[in-house]
Design a protein around this motif. Structure first.
Motif, mmCIF file in Angstrom:
data_model
loop_
_atom_site.group_PDB
_atom_site.id
_atom_site.type_symbol
_atom_site.label_atom_id
_atom_site.label_comp_id
_atom_site.label_asym_id
_atom_site.label_seq_id
_atom_site.Cartn_x
_atom_site.Cartn_y
_atom_site.Cartn_z
ATOM 1 N N PRO A 1 0.946 -1.124 0.403
ATOM 2 C CA PRO A 1 0.451 0.029 0.246
ATOM 3 C C PRO A 1 0.789 1.150 -0.025
ATOM 4 C CG PRO A 1 -0.608 -0.991 2.383
ATOM 5 C CD PRO A 1 0.306 -2.219 1.226
ATOM 6 N N PRO A 2 0.073 2.404 -0.591
ATOM 7 C CA PRO A 2 0.764 3.834 -0.176
ATOM 8 C C PRO A 2 1.343 3.930 1.096
ATOM 9 C CG PRO A 2 -1.603 3.935 -0.985
ATOM 10 C CD PRO A 2 -1.261 2.474 -1.136
ATOM 11 N N GLN A 3 2.817 4.460 1.080
ATOM 12 C CA GLN A 3 3.080 5.031 1.678
ATOM 13 C C GLN A 3 2.136 6.584 3.112
ATOM 14 O OE1 GLN A 3 6.879 5.943 2.178
ATOM 15 N NE2 GLN A 3 7.877 3.633 1.907
ATOM 16 N N ARG A 4 2.763 6.109 3.766
ATOM 17 C CA ARG A 4 1.356 7.798 4.416
ATOM 18 C C ARG A 4 1.991 8.784 4.963
ATOM 19 N NH1 ARG A 4 0.333 3.126 8.176
ATOM 20 N NH2 ARG A 4 -1.653 2.444 7.784
ATOM 21 N N GLY A 5 1.924 10.435 4.449
ATOM 22 C CA GLY A 5 2.877 11.245 4.509
ATOM 23 C C GLY A 5 2.479 11.414 6.094
ATOM 24 N N GLY A 6 3.547 12.089 7.029
ATOM 25 C CA GLY A 6 3.721 12.816 7.989
ATOM 26 C C GLY A 6 3.147 14.291 7.952
ATOM 27 N N GLY A 7 4.088 14.757 7.024
ATOM 28 C CA GLY A 7 3.754 16.165 6.957
ATOM 29 C C GLY A 7 2.279 17.238 8.164
ATOM 30 N N ILE A 8 1.766 15.973 8.597
ATOM 31 C CA ILE A 8 0.773 17.043 8.674
ATOM 32 C C ILE A 8 0.695 17.375 10.115
ATOM 33 C CG2 ILE A 8 -0.744 14.590 9.224
ATOM 34 C CD1 ILE A 8 -2.203 18.146 8.560
ATOM 35 N N PHE A 9 1.193 15.866 10.902
ATOM 36 C CA PHE A 9 1.591 15.937 12.174
ATOM 37 C C PHE A 9 2.910 17.813 12.264
ATOM 38 C CE2 PHE A 9 1.338 11.548 11.467
ATOM 39 C CZ PHE A 9 -0.077 11.350 12.902
ATOM 40 N N ILE A 10 3.848 17.869 11.161
ATOM 41 C CA ILE A 10 4.577 18.820 12.130
ATOM 42 C C ILE A 10 3.530 20.428 11.340
ATOM 43 C CG2 ILE A 10 6.323 19.808 10.609
ATOM 44 C CD1 ILE A 10 7.563 17.344 8.920
ATOM 45 N N ALA A 11 2.709 20.154 10.593
ATOM 46 C CA ALA A 11 2.130 21.718 9.932
ATOM 47 C C ALA A 11 1.579 21.693 11.827
ATOM 48 C CB ALA A 11 1.193 21.354 9.486
ATOM 49 N N PHE A 12 0.590 20.559 12.178
ATOM 50 C CA PHE A 12 -0.282 20.635 12.917
ATOM 51 C C PHE A 12 0.521 21.152 14.443
ATOM 52 C CE2 PHE A 12 -2.475 19.023 16.888
ATOM 53 C CZ PHE A 12 -3.374 19.685 17.257
ATOM 54 N N GLY A 13 1.329 20.219 14.723
ATOM 55 C CA GLY A 13 2.647 20.582 15.911
ATOM 56 C C GLY A 13 2.636 22.305 15.755
ATOM 57 N N LEU B 1 9.119 29.910 21.822
ATOM 58 C CA LEU B 1 9.436 28.488 22.253
ATOM 59 C C LEU B 1 8.101 27.287 21.963
ATOM 60 C CD1 LEU B 1 11.135 27.324 24.452
ATOM 61 C CD2 LEU B 1 10.237 27.783 25.932
ATOM 62 N N GLY B 2 7.021 27.742 21.752
ATOM 63 C CA GLY B 2 6.006 27.110 21.438
ATOM 64 C C GLY B 2 5.892 26.706 20.206
ATOM 65 N N LEU B 3 6.252 27.277 19.404
ATOM 66 C CA LEU B 3 6.747 26.652 17.549
ATOM 67 C C LEU B 3 7.976 25.634 17.912
ATOM 68 C CD1 LEU B 3 5.413 28.267 15.025
ATOM 69 C CD2 LEU B 3 7.535 29.275 15.133
ATOM 70 N N LEU B 4 8.710 25.874 18.717
ATOM 71 C CA LEU B 4 9.776 25.084 18.481
ATOM 72 C C LEU B 4 9.886 23.712 19.144
ATOM 73 C CD1 LEU B 4 13.071 27.450 18.962
ATOM 74 C CD2 LEU B 4 12.674 26.411 17.150
ATOM 75 N N ALA B 5 8.339 23.863 20.273
ATOM 76 C CA ALA B 5 8.235 22.380 20.980
ATOM 77 C C ALA B 5 7.433 21.938 20.066
ATOM 78 C CB ALA B 5 7.820 23.125 22.306
ATOM 79 N N GLY B 6 5.830 22.304 19.504
ATOM 80 C CA GLY B 6 5.936 22.029 18.490
ATOM 81 C C GLY B 6 6.129 21.317 17.510
ATOM 82 N N LEU B 7 6.842 22.261 17.071
ATOM 83 C CA LEU B 7 7.925 21.108 15.612
ATOM 84 C C LEU B 7 8.867 20.162 16.027
ATOM 85 C CD1 LEU B 7 9.403 22.136 12.861
ATOM 86 C CD2 LEU B 7 10.925 23.096 13.741
ATOM 87 N N GLY B 8 9.287 19.894 17.053
ATOM 88 C CA GLY B 8 9.953 19.249 17.489
ATOM 89 C C GLY B 8 8.585 18.030 17.582
ATOM 90 N N VAL B 9 7.951 18.158 18.499
ATOM 91 C CA VAL B 9 6.740 17.113 18.681
ATOM 92 C C VAL B 9 6.053 16.672 17.299
ATOM 93 C CG1 VAL B 9 4.400 16.713 19.948
ATOM 94 C CG2 VAL B 9 5.914 17.411 21.132
ATOM 95 N N GLY B 10 5.977 17.693 16.441
ATOM 96 C CA GLY B 10 5.597 16.838 15.370
ATOM 97 C C GLY B 10 6.323 16.492 13.928
ATOM 98 N N ILE B 11 7.803 16.439 14.168
ATOM 99 C CA ILE B 11 9.290 15.660 13.301
ATOM 100 C C ILE B 11 8.857 14.911 13.945
ATOM 101 C CG2 ILE B 11 11.546 15.651 13.238
ATOM 102 C CD1 ILE B 11 11.441 19.275 12.482
#
Length: 61
Positions: free
Chosen positions: A11-23, A39-49
């Motif tokens: 099956p096709p691979q899923r994309g994880g970019g939505i997690f980065i954007a939402f984070g 700081l929140g932006l960087l924390a959200g980026l880390g969680v999303g990645i």
């Protein structure tokens, strides 16, 4: 390469970019509420990645 009429064996691979954007968005909002939007932006980026990497590792199996 599979021909157009044959079924795909994997099956096709899923994309994880939505997690980065939402984070990023959630982190910025949470950071603004706490008085530290950068700081929140960087924390959200880390969680999303992290979530995107976990999804990619899970999808490899």
């Amino acid at each position: 390469m599979a021909s157009p009429g044959s079924p795909v064996s994997r099956p096709p691979q899923r994309g994880g970019g939505i997690f980065i954007a939402f984070g990023l968005v959630a982190g910025a909002v949470g950071g603004m509420l706490a008085g530290q939007p950068s700081l929140g932006l960087l924390a959200g980026l880390g969680v999303g990645i992290s979530a995107a990497i976990l999804l990619a590792l899970r999808d490899r199996r």
